[in-house]
Structure formats: structure tokens, C-alpha cells
Write an enzyme that holds these catalytic residues in place. Sequence first.
Site, mmCIF file in Angstrom:
data_model
loop_
_atom_site.group_PDB
_atom_site.id
_atom_site.type_symbol
_atom_site.label_atom_id
_atom_site.label_comp_id
_atom_site.label_asym_id
_atom_site.label_seq_id
_atom_site.Cartn_x
_atom_site.Cartn_y
_atom_site.Cartn_z
ATOM 1 C CG HIS A 1 32.495 25.715 23.967
ATOM 2 N ND1 HIS A 1 32.859 25.255 22.738
ATOM 3 C CD2 HIS A 1 32.678 27.066 23.929
ATOM 4 C CE1 HIS A 1 33.263 26.270 21.977
ATOM 5 N NE2 HIS A 1 33.163 27.374 22.697
ATOM 6 N NE ARG B 1 28.114 34.834 29.221
ATOM 7 C CZ ARG B 1 27.763 33.568 29.089
ATOM 8 N NH1 ARG B 1 26.518 33.250 28.814
ATOM 9 N NH2 ARG B 1 28.654 32.615 29.214
ATOM 10 N N GLY C 1 28.538 25.068 22.535
ATOM 11 C CA GLY C 1 28.692 23.776 23.239
ATOM 12 C C GLY C 1 27.438 22.936 23.110
ATOM 13 C CG ASP D 1 29.744 33.650 26.319
ATOM 14 O OD1 ASP D 1 30.357 32.604 26.581
ATOM 15 O OD2 ASP D 1 30.181 34.786 26.565
ATOM 16 C CD GLU D 2 28.382 33.228 19.705
ATOM 17 O OE1 GLU D 2 28.962 32.204 20.144
ATOM 18 O OE2 GLU D 2 28.991 34.210 19.243
HETATM 19 P P1 IMP Z 1 40.810 37.314 26.015
HETATM 20 O O1 IMP Z 1 40.303 36.407 24.941
HETATM 21 O O2 IMP Z 1 40.860 36.632 27.361
HETATM 22 O O3 IMP Z 1 42.070 38.004 25.635
HETATM 23 O O4 IMP Z 1 39.724 38.487 26.186
HETATM 24 C C1 IMP Z 1 39.485 39.443 25.164
HETATM 25 C C2 IMP Z 1 37.995 39.723 25.011
HETATM 26 O O5 IMP Z 1 37.333 38.547 24.549
HETATM 27 C C3 IMP Z 1 37.286 40.088 26.319
HETATM 28 O O6 IMP Z 1 36.252 40.994 26.039
HETATM 29 C C4 IMP Z 1 36.694 38.762 26.774
HETATM 30 O O7 IMP Z 1 35.579 38.936 27.619
HETATM 31 C C5 IMP Z 1 36.300 38.157 25.446
HETATM 32 N N1 IMP Z 1 36.247 36.695 25.475
HETATM 33 C C6 IMP Z 1 37.273 35.829 25.446
HETATM 34 N N2 IMP Z 1 36.823 34.549 25.466
HETATM 35 C C7 IMP Z 1 35.492 34.621 25.504
HETATM 36 C C8 IMP Z 1 34.469 33.634 25.509
HETATM 37 O O8 IMP Z 1 34.672 32.429 25.474
HETATM 38 N N3 IMP Z 1 33.181 34.087 25.558
HETATM 39 C C9 IMP Z 1 32.913 35.412 25.556
HETATM 40 N N4 IMP Z 1 33.832 36.371 25.550
HETATM 41 C C10 IMP Z 1 35.112 35.978 25.516
HETATM 42 MG MG MG Z 2 31.252 30.593 26.861
#
Ligand code: IMP
Ligand code: MG
Length: 332
Positions: A42, A253, A17, A13-14
Site C-alpha cells: 500500500h 501492470r 493506501g 492497486d486501486e
Molecule cells: P498471490 O496473492 O501472491 O498468491 O498472487 C496471486 C495473484 O494475485 C497474482 O495475479 C498477483 O499478481 C495478484 N496479487 C496479489 N497481491 C496483489 C496486490 O497487492 N496487488 C495486485 N495484485 C496482487
Molecule cells: Mg499495491
Amino acid sequence: MPCTVIVGGFWGDEGKGKIVSYLALKDKVDVCVRTGSVNAAHTVWVEGKRYALHMVPSAFVCEKCRLLIGAGANIHVAKFLEEVELTNVKNRIGVDYQASIIEEKHSEQDRTSAHLKGLGTTGWGVGPAIEERVRRTAKLAKDVAELKPYLTDVAAEANKAIDAGKKVLLEGTQGVMLSLFYGTYPYVTGRDTSAAAICSEAGVGPTKVDEVLIVFKSFMTRVGAGPLPGELPKEEAIKRGWFEVAAGTGRERRSAPFNFEIAKRAVMLNGATQIALTKLDVVYPQCKGARKYDELTSEAKEFIKEIERQLGIPVVLIGTGQEVHDIVDRRT
Ligand code: IMP
Ligand code: MG
């Protein structure tokens, strides 16, 4: 360019995209390979329209760009087809034969598995899908009838483009602090998210990469569980205007100020050569919409100089608003 890896420097989420879509339009990128999976959203704002893409590369905004999803990625077939329709890229998107498939059962396992409880996963099932791939029982893209029109050898296409001197972007997902190897284990995603892993998922070797552009937001955010140094109480985040809700899952967040020690480590782990700094206008509202460096306030310029001094690489792109062109581009 010609081959640039885009990697997240914090917990995702930086604003990758936004950066990828800007580069695609500005540099007329020829090929963009997306890695990772459906858990990442993204966000791209173009001509007043917002897209939150889980599968299609953010470079879709450049109409001539060839869009690819690498062999290391996990494809959510329904989401892929929906986004191909939405972005109208049917004739220019390809999926690697060997990308694996993420299915509904994986999502269910994500939500019900005891060992994943408390991690705050996105619930899409990426971890369980990767587990299945490691067990060698996963379904691959080549096994899915609906994907047949899109199948290609992504590594061959990407390398051919690089060798021909074309402009290629490798679009990473999430951030290095969520890496399975280098993140805050066990509060991490199911795969390595570093620049080297992005190359590996796309099938591009390290000698083919010219730049590693690391994306940092001007403050840090994190969704799900796990440590976040300097975390602010929600009321303080709201007061500062830093409070965000996730594009993909609608979750709140958590936020914290920019942390130089984490950023230094992220630069090291990725061999980063350039920085894109997003949402400068959220921390310094007077910078909103600026497209020239001189339009930034002196306080904001000091922040940028401090980043360059401490991290030792240049801040080449600075995001100052949500629109794709709200950016200060210092490369020229
Ligand atoms: P998973 O990737 O769904 O297994 O989640 C594992 C960790 O990664 C959790 O803390 C999610 O919130 C985080 N996470 C997964 N994908 C994203 C993303 O695109 N942005 C931010 N956090 C993410
Ligand atoms: Mg994102």
C-alpha cells in the site's frame, strides 16, 4: 465512520493506501485494522516521502491512531519488524495472537510449485502459508518471540472501540476481482478479499459496520496472469500515461479502461455504500492537484456522474494526485 471497511473494487492497486491515509489524517481515525498479508503493497505519500507498506496499516500517518493486524492476516515477521522501525510505530501497533506466520519456505513453495506455475503470484508465499494454516500446522503470532511485545486480542480491541463510538477503519488488501471466491479463478489470490472477508479477518461482525467504501481507480490495472477485459497494448497504455509498475514487486501492470459492468458487480459483492475514485488526474490531467469539485473539468465531472448513475452510490472521495491531501472530499 464510525466503522468503515475499505475494499478494493478491481484487481488491487486501486490506491487503498492513499485513501486510508487520507481518512486517517482528515477524520482522526482512532483504530485501523489491516488484513491480508505481505503480498500487498500500500503506497502512502506524506510530506514528500513515499512509503510502500506490506504489513503496517496505512493509517500510521495519524500519530494517535492505534494500528492493528487482525487474526485472519498472515504476518511476515522480518517485514513487519522492518516497517515498524521505518514508520516508528512500536508503541502503538498490535498483532493478534492468532494471526498466522508466513515463512521463507512458503515463498520458496510459491516460486517452485507446479500447480502455481502460470498464475503469476507475487512470490511471497501467501497461498502456501494459507494452505499450511488450513492443514492446522501453521505457526501463529503467539509462537514467535519477536512478536511478543505486540500481541493483543484485535477483535476485542476493535469491537470495544466501535462500541465506544470511536472511529475505526478496516483496511482490506488487493481487490475483489482477486478474491478466491469471487475473482477470476484460478487467477486469484489465496483468500477471499471481499468486504465480508475483511470483517471476518478483523473479527468484526457485519452489524458493526456503518460504511463500505469501495476504491476504484479511474482505469483498471492487473499484475500477474488472468483476464483483463478491454486490455490495452503496452504502447497504448504508455501513450495514455496509464502504464504502471507494481509498488511491491516491480512488475509491469497491464491496463484497461474503467469497466462499468465489473464495477457494478464489485459494488454488489461488497454491499458497498460509497466510492473512492483514485487517479482521476491520470485520465484527466487538467484535474491534477484539484481539491475542490468545481476545479474538475466538465469531462471529468461527466465521468463521475456516469459512475454514480450506473453504480447507484455516491463518489465521496476523488484522488487527484499522489500526495495524501490531493483529494476532493465531497462528504461535507
Ligand atoms: P498471490 O496473492 O501472491 O498468491 O498472487 C496471486 C495473484 O494475485 C497474482 O495475479 C498477483 O499478481 C495478484 N496479487 C496479489 N497481491 C496483489 C496486490 O497487492 N496487488 C495486485 N495484485 C496482487
Ligand atoms: Mg499495491
